[in-house]
Design a protein around this motif. Structure first.
Motif, mmCIF file in Angstrom:
data_model
loop_
_atom_site.group_PDB
_atom_site.id
_atom_site.type_symbol
_atom_site.label_atom_id
_atom_site.label_comp_id
_atom_site.label_asym_id
_atom_site.label_seq_id
_atom_site.Cartn_x
_atom_site.Cartn_y
_atom_site.Cartn_z
ATOM 1 N N PHE A 65 32.070 41.550 38.157
ATOM 2 C CA PHE A 65 30.750 41.333 38.247
ATOM 3 C C PHE A 65 30.610 39.754 38.817
ATOM 4 O O PHE A 65 30.620 39.071 39.760
ATOM 5 C CB PHE A 65 29.862 41.988 37.227
ATOM 6 C CG PHE A 65 28.243 41.449 37.475
ATOM 7 C CD1 PHE A 65 27.779 41.948 38.679
ATOM 8 C CD2 PHE A 65 27.560 40.895 36.451
ATOM 9 C CE1 PHE A 65 26.470 41.618 38.999
ATOM 10 C CE2 PHE A 65 26.235 40.447 36.770
ATOM 11 C CZ PHE A 65 25.675 40.973 37.907
ATOM 12 N N ASP A 66 30.454 39.130 37.533
ATOM 13 C CA ASP A 66 29.883 37.747 37.915
ATOM 14 C C ASP A 66 31.384 36.757 37.942
ATOM 15 O O ASP A 66 31.111 35.373 38.404
ATOM 16 C CB ASP A 66 29.031 37.060 36.662
ATOM 17 C CG ASP A 66 29.400 37.689 35.270
ATOM 18 O OD1 ASP A 66 30.457 38.234 35.146
ATOM 19 O OD2 ASP A 66 28.763 37.408 34.217
ATOM 20 N N LYS A 67 32.336 37.262 37.599
ATOM 21 C CA LYS A 67 33.587 36.522 37.665
ATOM 22 C C LYS A 67 34.816 37.296 38.493
ATOM 23 O O LYS A 67 35.491 38.103 37.876
ATOM 24 C CB LYS A 67 34.235 36.023 36.363
ATOM 25 C CG LYS A 67 35.079 34.868 36.474
ATOM 26 C CD LYS A 67 34.120 33.508 36.552
ATOM 27 C CE LYS A 67 35.045 32.306 36.187
ATOM 28 N NZ LYS A 67 35.882 31.711 37.089
ATOM 29 N N SER B 9 34.005 44.066 34.364
ATOM 30 C CA SER B 9 32.723 44.553 33.854
ATOM 31 C C SER B 9 32.504 46.016 34.039
ATOM 32 O O SER B 9 33.180 46.601 34.915
ATOM 33 C CB SER B 9 31.774 43.845 34.620
ATOM 34 O OG SER B 9 31.711 42.360 34.218
ATOM 35 N N TYR C 84 25.212 45.633 33.703
ATOM 36 C CA TYR C 84 26.713 44.920 33.801
ATOM 37 C C TYR C 84 26.765 44.509 32.394
ATOM 38 O O TYR C 84 26.151 43.741 31.878
ATOM 39 C CB TYR C 84 26.682 44.175 34.880
ATOM 40 C CG TYR C 84 26.992 44.628 36.173
ATOM 41 C CD1 TYR C 84 28.377 44.964 36.485
ATOM 42 C CD2 TYR C 84 25.916 44.631 37.398
ATOM 43 C CE1 TYR C 84 28.568 45.279 37.855
ATOM 44 C CE2 TYR C 84 26.229 45.078 38.383
ATOM 45 C CZ TYR C 84 27.543 45.581 38.799
ATOM 46 O OH TYR C 84 27.798 46.092 40.125
#
Ligand code: ADP
Ligand code: ZN
Ligand code: MG
Length: 493
Positions: free
Chosen positions: A107-109, A89, A287
């Motif tokens: 970020f989220d993964k 990201s 992000y």
């Protein structure tokens, strides 16, 4: 107990500190994360750069395979689960030393999640500290604030560090004391060094740590507001900074104030933290998935291939060595201080008559002399092979412990290795058959039970006689002759 801020221990005792760490680790790849530039500390400013790491328009990133492999190794070494698919990201922010205007991060993964490390709990038992995630990202350049004639009025920018591969290792808010923080960091560094993914050199910034600190009343259900202490470049300073920050926050609350969420800087000279800026929230970074990089896929097969290179980790190695060489935890710590040293020790020790004796010589006699001479292990005049030779001579009884100590003293006095000193100063050998036989007779007469065992067929008892005669001769009996004569006497008498 003295406190740093003058708050009384009774007041401190009402509060429960809560600490979570964010550790950035530079990976030891030859080239940068997304370009072919050399990944090397220092160098003429702005020479390790190219259009990609300078963020010039149109330049595209290509992910460094080796960086992924190191990140996977690090993840596994701290017990994380690897996500087969992770996503890069963009973390957007403006900083002069980051020319793209964003940092490629995850970020989220993230690459890996759900690890743990153990620290010593208050009861002396290991206490798990959760590791939330390990994600890959790139380093920024450096703003250089001093060292130039016009540094009072200008700041220079060096982009050599831009694009250096990093992993960020984020802990759960599971730490409770400054000492636990110190232990966690020490263990983490040790593991990363063993895994060979980073040199973890804090002075050069290859390992950097931000400490998130909050306090709450003991028994409270909800954590307090945290402040983040940044820019501390040694584990000892981090311990002081965390200790200070805990007390500062308690002071604020005790005076009826509120802790504000912010980043603070530690000033070692003054022994306090300063407010730096109010902390950004994640949404401030806007992000979004990096459009120039596909999802990172590390399938089971590749994972396995990478992990097969993971060496035995320090804690497991210590446990094995304690059992194998019958040594103390403390001695095991000494022997495993670095992987290179532990490797060297074990390679040598397995060649010795008794690995245990090598271990004990090393952790007692050698360590003692090194300390007295203020030398590090790798500056020892006695090499590992020299130590093995000394241990073998002691094991066979050819050297009394007194003689051994004298020879080691000589090594340290002259700076020569053991074989050299031994050749020059070894005890005079007795090769007079009559004299040796007389000593054998004496030992045989004093040990009728062992003689009987030998004659009943337990031939290994011969070593007992050899050892005793050797001692009686103060290590001076010619060993070959002694062996021969002992056998002759026991068999033929
Ligand atoms: P942020 O969104 O501010 O970056 P995170 O929840 O991502 O906060 O956590 C960042 C770090 O702060 C982690 O190491 C986490 O364990 C720690 N942390 C979170 N909340 C607290 C708290 N109340 N006190 C101390 N540390 C905390
Ligand atoms: Zn580059
Ligand atoms: Mg966060």
């Amino acid at each position: 107990m003295a406190t740093m801020t003058g708050i009384s221990p009774e007041v401190l005792a009402k509060y429960q500190p809560v600490i979570g760490l964010e550790v950035h680790v530079q990976l030891l790849t030859e080239t940068k994360a997304f370009c072919g530039c050399v990944n090397k500390y220092g160098g003429e400013p702005n020479t390790h750069t190219c259009p990609t790491c300078l963020g010039l328009p149109g330049a595209l990133p290509v992910l460094n395979r080796k960086a992924v492999e190191f990140a996977v190794l690090a993840s596994k070494a701290i017990g994380c689960t690897i996500n087969e698919t992770s996503i890069f990201s963009r973390k957007n922010y403006f900083y002069p030393d980051s020319p793209k205007g964003y940092q490629i991060s995850q970020f989220d993964k993230p690459l890996a999640e759900h690890g743990k490390l153990f620290v010593t709990g208050p009861d002396g038992q290991p206490r798990p500290i959760g590791i939330t995630r390990l994600h890959m990202e790139e380093d920024a350049g450096k703003s250089v604030h001093d060292g130039f004639a016009d540094s009072v009025s200008r700041t220079y920018v060096d982009l050599n560090r831009c694009g250096t591969p990093l992993v960020e290792i984020v802990s759960e808010p599971d730490l409770r004391t400054a000492d636990e923080v110190f232990e966690y960091l020490t263990k983490l560094k040790e593991i990363l060094l063993y895994a060979g993914v980073s040199d973890c050199n804090m002075e050069e910034g290859s390992l950097r740590c931000d400490a998130n600190v909050s306090v709450m009343l003991k028994g409270a259900k909800e954590y307090g507001t945290k402040a983040e202490v940044k820019n501390v470049n040694s584990f000892r300073y981090i311990r002081s900074a965390v200790e200070y920050e805990i007390e500062r926050q308690i002071g604020v609350i005790e005076e009826g104030g509120r802790v504000v969420q912010e980043s603070r800087l530690w000033n070692q000279g003054e022994g306090r933290t300063y407010s730096m800026r109010s902390k950004e929230q994640a949404h401030d970074y806007r992000y979004f998935p990096e459009p120039d990089l596909p999802p990172l896929v590390v399938g089971a097969e590749w994972q396995e291939e990478i992990i097969s290179a993971l060496p035995e980790l320090p804690e497991a190695r210590r446990a094995r060595m304690i059992a194998a060489y019958d040594i103390s935890e403390q001695d095991a710590m000494t022997l495993t201080a670095t992987k290179a040293f532990a490797d060297k020790f074990e390679a040598a020790a397995t060649k010795a008559k008794s690995a245990k004796r090598v271990a004990s010589l090393l952790t007692s006699e050698l360590t003692m002399r090194l300390r007295a001479a203020e030398l590090e292990m790798d500056q020892s005049p006695v090499s590992m092979d020299g130590l093995v030779m000394a241990a073998d001579l002691a094991e066979s009884g050819e050297l009394s412990s007194k003689m051994l100590k004298q020879l080691l003293d000589s090594c340290f006095a002259s700076g020569e290795d053991f074989p050299v000193v031994y050749e020059r100063e070894k005890p005079q050998q007795i090769s007079d058959t009559g004299a040796i036989e007389a000593m054998i007779d004496e030992v045989i007469a004093a040990n009728p039970k062992q003689v009987e065992q030998y004659r009943a067929g337990k031939k290994t008892v011969a070593a007992f006689f050899v050892g005793n005669v050797m001692r009686l001769s103060k290590g001076q009996a010619n060993p070959a002759l002694l062996n021969q004569l002992v056998a002759k006497k026991l068999d033929g008498q």
